[in-house]
Design a protein around this motif. Structure first.
Motif, PDB file in Angstrom:
ATOM      1  N   ILE A 238     -75.301  29.315 -23.228  1.00  0.00           N
ATOM      2  CA  ILE A 238     -74.286  28.141 -22.807  1.00  0.00           C
ATOM      3  C   ILE A 238     -75.402  27.048 -22.683  1.00  0.00           C
ATOM      4  O   ILE A 238     -76.285  27.262 -21.758  1.00  0.00           O
ATOM      5  CB  ILE A 238     -73.418  28.140 -21.894  1.00  0.00           C
ATOM      6  CG1 ILE A 238     -72.225  29.224 -21.902  1.00  0.00           C
ATOM      7  CG2 ILE A 238     -72.781  26.631 -21.516  1.00  0.00           C
ATOM      8  CD1 ILE A 238     -71.594  29.495 -20.767  1.00  0.00           C
ATOM      9  N   THR A 239     -75.324  26.121 -23.281  1.00  0.00           N
ATOM     10  CA  THR A 239     -76.525  24.925 -23.320  1.00  0.00           C
ATOM     11  C   THR A 239     -75.832  23.846 -22.974  1.00  0.00           C
ATOM     12  O   THR A 239     -74.792  23.248 -23.717  1.00  0.00           O
ATOM     13  CB  THR A 239     -77.354  24.653 -24.469  1.00  0.00           C
ATOM     14  OG1 THR A 239     -77.908  25.917 -24.732  1.00  0.00           O
ATOM     15  CG2 THR A 239     -78.509  23.753 -24.336  1.00  0.00           C
ATOM     16  N   THR A 240     -76.212  22.987 -21.905  1.00  0.00           N
ATOM     17  CA  THR A 240     -75.503  21.431 -21.475  1.00  0.00           C
ATOM     18  C   THR A 240     -76.937  20.387 -21.683  1.00  0.00           C
ATOM     19  O   THR A 240     -77.928  21.193 -21.683  1.00  0.00           O
ATOM     20  CB  THR A 240     -75.076  21.567 -20.021  1.00  0.00           C
ATOM     21  OG1 THR A 240     -76.139  22.039 -19.284  1.00  0.00           O
ATOM     22  CG2 THR A 240     -73.953  22.257 -19.870  1.00  0.00           C
ATOM     23  N   TYR A 241     -76.467  19.395 -21.829  1.00  0.00           N
ATOM     24  CA  TYR A 241     -77.340  18.270 -22.201  1.00  0.00           C
ATOM     25  C   TYR A 241     -77.411  17.228 -21.333  1.00  0.00           C
ATOM     26  O   TYR A 241     -76.310  16.795 -20.861  1.00  0.00           O
ATOM     27  CB  TYR A 241     -76.905  17.954 -23.699  1.00  0.00           C
ATOM     28  CG  TYR A 241     -77.336  19.007 -24.786  1.00  0.00           C
ATOM     29  CD1 TYR A 241     -78.351  19.081 -25.450  1.00  0.00           C
ATOM     30  CD2 TYR A 241     -76.170  19.851 -24.960  1.00  0.00           C
ATOM     31  CE1 TYR A 241     -78.505  20.250 -26.303  1.00  0.00           C
ATOM     32  CE2 TYR A 241     -76.191  20.719 -25.868  1.00  0.00           C
ATOM     33  CZ  TYR A 241     -77.428  20.862 -26.679  1.00  0.00           C
ATOM     34  OH  TYR A 241     -77.481  21.960 -27.173  1.00  0.00           O
ATOM     35  N   GLY A 242     -78.576  16.518 -21.162  1.00  0.00           N
ATOM     36  CA  GLY A 242     -78.643  15.459 -20.517  1.00  0.00           C
ATOM     37  C   GLY A 242     -79.121  14.403 -21.439  1.00  0.00           C
ATOM     38  O   GLY A 242     -78.512  14.260 -22.439  1.00  0.00           O
ATOM     39  N   HIS A 377     -62.613  28.518 -22.189  1.00  0.00           N
ATOM     40  CA  HIS A 377     -62.754  28.266 -20.740  1.00  0.00           C
ATOM     41  C   HIS A 377     -63.625  27.036 -20.716  1.00  0.00           C
ATOM     42  O   HIS A 377     -63.273  26.115 -19.887  1.00  0.00           O
ATOM     43  CB  HIS A 377     -63.313  29.352 -19.761  1.00  0.00           C
ATOM     44  CG  HIS A 377     -63.673  29.017 -18.382  1.00  0.00           C
ATOM     45  ND1 HIS A 377     -62.548  29.106 -17.415  1.00  0.00           N
ATOM     46  CD2 HIS A 377     -64.637  28.434 -17.878  1.00  0.00           C
ATOM     47  CE1 HIS A 377     -62.996  28.690 -16.209  1.00  0.00           C
ATOM     48  NE2 HIS A 377     -64.439  28.301 -16.572  1.00  0.00           N
ATOM     49  N   ILE A 378     -64.797  27.033 -21.277  1.00  0.00           N
ATOM     50  CA  ILE A 378     -65.609  25.764 -21.445  1.00  0.00           C
ATOM     51  C   ILE A 378     -64.945  24.515 -22.013  1.00  0.00           C
ATOM     52  O   ILE A 378     -65.091  23.662 -21.185  1.00  0.00           O
ATOM     53  CB  ILE A 378     -66.969  26.225 -22.289  1.00  0.00           C
ATOM     54  CG1 ILE A 378     -67.620  27.147 -21.817  1.00  0.00           C
ATOM     55  CG2 ILE A 378     -67.874  25.128 -22.401  1.00  0.00           C
ATOM     56  CD1 ILE A 378     -68.709  27.831 -22.624  1.00  0.00           C
ATOM     57  N   LYS A 379     -64.154  24.704 -23.090  1.00  0.00           N
ATOM     58  CA  LYS A 379     -63.342  23.757 -23.263  1.00  0.00           C
ATOM     59  C   LYS A 379     -62.328  23.187 -22.404  1.00  0.00           C
ATOM     60  O   LYS A 379     -62.039  21.967 -22.153  1.00  0.00           O
ATOM     61  CB  LYS A 379     -62.430  24.240 -24.760  1.00  0.00           C
ATOM     62  CG  LYS A 379     -63.434  24.096 -25.861  1.00  0.00           C
ATOM     63  CD  LYS A 379     -62.570  24.737 -27.114  1.00  0.00           C
ATOM     64  CE  LYS A 379     -63.389  24.732 -28.474  1.00  0.00           C
ATOM     65  NZ  LYS A 379     -62.685  25.235 -29.581  1.00  0.00           N
ATOM     66  N   TYR A 384     -67.065  19.118 -24.890  1.00  0.00           N
ATOM     67  CA  TYR A 384     -66.920  19.462 -26.327  1.00  0.00           C
ATOM     68  C   TYR A 384     -67.915  20.303 -26.748  1.00  0.00           C
ATOM     69  O   TYR A 384     -68.979  20.167 -26.410  1.00  0.00           O
ATOM     70  CB  TYR A 384     -67.298  17.990 -26.974  1.00  0.00           C
ATOM     71  CG  TYR A 384     -67.665  17.913 -28.482  1.00  0.00           C
ATOM     72  CD1 TYR A 384     -66.593  17.943 -29.516  1.00  0.00           C
ATOM     73  CD2 TYR A 384     -68.954  17.643 -28.931  1.00  0.00           C
ATOM     74  CE1 TYR A 384     -66.761  17.850 -30.500  1.00  0.00           C
ATOM     75  CE2 TYR A 384     -68.912  17.565 -30.332  1.00  0.00           C
ATOM     76  CZ  TYR A 384     -68.143  17.619 -31.026  1.00  0.00           C
ATOM     77  OH  TYR A 384     -68.081  17.808 -32.494  1.00  0.00           O
ATOM     78  N   VAL A 385     -67.247  21.634 -27.585  1.00  0.00           N
ATOM     79  CA  VAL A 385     -68.146  22.643 -27.546  1.00  0.00           C
ATOM     80  C   VAL A 385     -68.643  22.700 -29.081  1.00  0.00           C
ATOM     81  O   VAL A 385     -67.708  22.426 -29.868  1.00  0.00           O
ATOM     82  CB  VAL A 385     -67.220  23.915 -27.104  1.00  0.00           C
ATOM     83  CG1 VAL A 385     -68.052  25.140 -27.325  1.00  0.00           C
ATOM     84  CG2 VAL A 385     -66.865  23.928 -25.727  1.00  0.00           C
ATOM     85  N   ILE A 401     -70.999  17.850 -23.292  1.00  0.00           N
ATOM     86  CA  ILE A 401     -71.119  18.612 -24.367  1.00  0.00           C
ATOM     87  C   ILE A 401     -71.768  19.760 -24.194  1.00  0.00           C
ATOM     88  O   ILE A 401     -73.027  19.821 -23.259  1.00  0.00           O
ATOM     89  CB  ILE A 401     -72.278  17.876 -25.481  1.00  0.00           C
ATOM     90  CG1 ILE A 401     -71.757  16.501 -25.846  1.00  0.00           C
ATOM     91  CG2 ILE A 401     -72.543  18.783 -26.606  1.00  0.00           C
ATOM     92  CD1 ILE A 401     -72.665  15.503 -26.685  1.00  0.00           C
ATOM     93  N   ALA A 402     -71.408  20.891 -24.797  1.00  0.00           N
ATOM     94  CA  ALA A 402     -71.899  22.270 -24.413  1.00  0.00           C
ATOM     95  C   ALA A 402     -72.222  23.300 -25.922  1.00  0.00           C
ATOM     96  O   ALA A 402     -71.171  23.101 -26.484  1.00  0.00           O
ATOM     97  CB  ALA A 402     -70.797  23.177 -23.474  1.00  0.00           C
TER      98      ALA A 402
END
Length: 499
Positions: A238-242, A377-379, A384-385, A401-402
């Motif tokens: 799982i990657t999240t963004y800045g 679950h992430i959604k 936004y997956v 965003i993931a």
């Protein structure tokens, strides 16, 4: 319905006098340990095919001497060795599995000059392992001595143990009560890609009535152990963004979103403080019946000792014992990283944060389905997956965003503990040792050959024989001499089991 333990106590084999193999084992133990030393001395890293072939040739010659037919089966990478012998066409056939490869080494981390030069050691009064001369094997052999070397336990000990049991039977002019096939896997530590590539071609060659996997450690009590399944594994990231690029934390702290905090909030939503997974439907379909609960409670266990060995105050609350916890799928964060991967620290707001996760599976849970539940679950947490890095337009359109990627490596398997196959083996072990073996319903780890088990579709048990504290896959891997002695006895009992 009789309970598991009551059923065991009612079986007629419990009234049979204990079988005594000890004299025969004492006569051959020194030779066995020397054979084991010889085999461990051959490096067994699949990166060197010539040395792997040398390992295979060593085993092949031993089995030819016992009258086995041996075949070298071509695969996508390394050669598979199959040894087989028909003792009676009317007998059932049992397929055995061992692997002949080992884990990579870093010689600098070992307490000996060369991990592939085995060293016999004993423990001194301070608890330190000291080398002793191999000539001591010609005298009284201490069960607490250990042989240190890569693959000494995993999996060259079972190879040597089973070979010795067959040799003892031959010396006694006896034969097994079933026909024997043995697969020697050259790449188990690397996912068994060689073996799995042969399933379509050689399914008929591997065909048998029952399957015994000789791998893994016994229960930490070192009592004979039968394991009736193993968990599977799926993995995801799982990657999240800045911001588009890492930003100076002085100039942009409090302004550019930090993807690490976003990731940690997301991850914390997946488990409660007691370790229970909160992903909807994650434990769906799992029921511990009274019969299963009795099997689990029969395994020797001390919560205080177990936690002390781990160095933890208390365990997660998925199950109230270690064995019960293994009956459920797990969600484990195995590594977290950010966009900065160099040495030292930087005062930046990272560009992205990524969590690598593994999901251990049980027979009631399918890997692909579990990954879809995590994705949902992430959604549901407002993300936004996607399965790639976001575009510029997506960065400006979606607040959270993931990126989610995942795959199922292998699903779980489990043979019923009350199957006829299991009861027959258990009965012979009771006759040999005078007590019930430890019965493990499912072990926590994963063996990569589950696709072979599913392809053959036959009752399967795992027969682990090495000591739990063998430093498997780690520096200073070792095998306790007493486990080799006991392993020979286990195999002799097994070989005289009637199916």
């Amino acid at each position: 319905m009789k309970t598991f333990l009551a059923l065991l106590l009612s079986l007629p084999f419990l009234t049979i006098a204990q079988t005594n193999y000890d004299t025969q084992i004492n006569e051959v133990l020194s030779k066995t340990l020397k054979q084991h030393r010889e085999l461990v001395s051959i490096p067994n890293l699949p990166a060197d095919p010539d040395l792997m072939l040398k390992n295979i040739s060593w085993v092949q010659e031993k089995y030819k001497a016992l009258g086995f037919k041996t075949s070298l089966l071509e695969s996508s990478t390394l050669t598979i060795l199959l040894a087989e012998k028909v003792y009676d066409p009317e007998y059932k056939t049992v397929l055995f599995y061992v692997h002949i490869d080992g884990q990579p080494i870093n010689p600098m981390t070992w307490n000996q000059e060369d991990p592939f030069t085995p060293v016999l050691k004993e423990q001194d009064a301070a608890g330190n392992w000291q080398a002793i001369d191999w000539s001591k094997l010609d005298g009284n052999i201490n069960d607490e001595w250990r042989i240190f070397g890569r693959a000494a336990a995993d999996d060259k000990a079972p190879i040597t143990i089973f070979l010795t049991a067959l040799e003892v039977l031959q010396q006694q002019n006896k034969t097994p009560k079933f026909n024997v096939k043995i697969i020697f896997d050259p790449e188990e530590e690397y996912g068994s890609s060689a073996l799995l590539s042969t399933l379509a071609t050689y399914k008929a060659r591997y065909a048998a009535d029952y399957f015994v996997v000789m791998d893994g450690p016994a229960h930490d009590s070192n009592k004979p152990t039968l394991t009736f399944g193993c968990r599977g594994i799926a993995t995801c990231a799982i990657t999240t963004y800045g911001a588009r690029l890492p930003q100076h934390s002085g100039h942009y702290g409090n302004y550019a979103p930090n993807p690490v905090f976003r990731l940690t909030h997301l991850l914390s939503s997946m488990k409660d403080e007691d370790g229970r997974v909160l992903v909807d439907g994650f434990y769906e379909g799992i029921k511990i019946t009274p019969e299963a609960a009795e099997v689990l409670s029969s395994v020797p266990y001390s919560k205080a000792q177990f936690n002390a060995a781990l160095g933890i105050h208390s365990a997660e609350k998925v199950g109230d014992t270690y064995q019960k916890a293994l009956q459920f799928p797990s969600l484990n964060i195995r590594q977290i990283g950010t966009s900065w991967t160099g040495e030292g620290l930087k005062t930046v707001v990272p560009e992205y944060a990524v969590a690598n996760i593994d999901v251990r599976l049980v027979p009631e849970t399918d890997g692909d389905s579990q990954l879809e539940k995590i994705k949902k679950h992430i959604k549901d947490e407002g993300y936004y997956v996607i399965d790639r890095d976001p575009t510029e337009e997506e960065r400006l359109t979606y607040a959270k965003i993931a990126k989610f990627t995942g795959k199922t490596s292998v699903n779980a398997f489990r043979t019923p503990t009350d199957s006829e196959f299991g009861k027959n083996i258990r009965g012979r072990l009771v006759e040999a040792f005078g007590e019930n073996p430890v019965t493990i319903r499912i072990m926590g780890g994963t063996v990569p050959i589950v696709p072979l088990i599913n392809t053959l579709d036959i009752p399967t048990v795992i027969l682990p024989m090495v000591n739990m504290d063998n430093n498997q896959h780690n520096p200073n891997e070792n095998i306790r001499v007493g486990n080799i002695r006991q392993g020979i006895k286990i195999c002799l009992a097994l070989l005289e089991t009637e199916f």
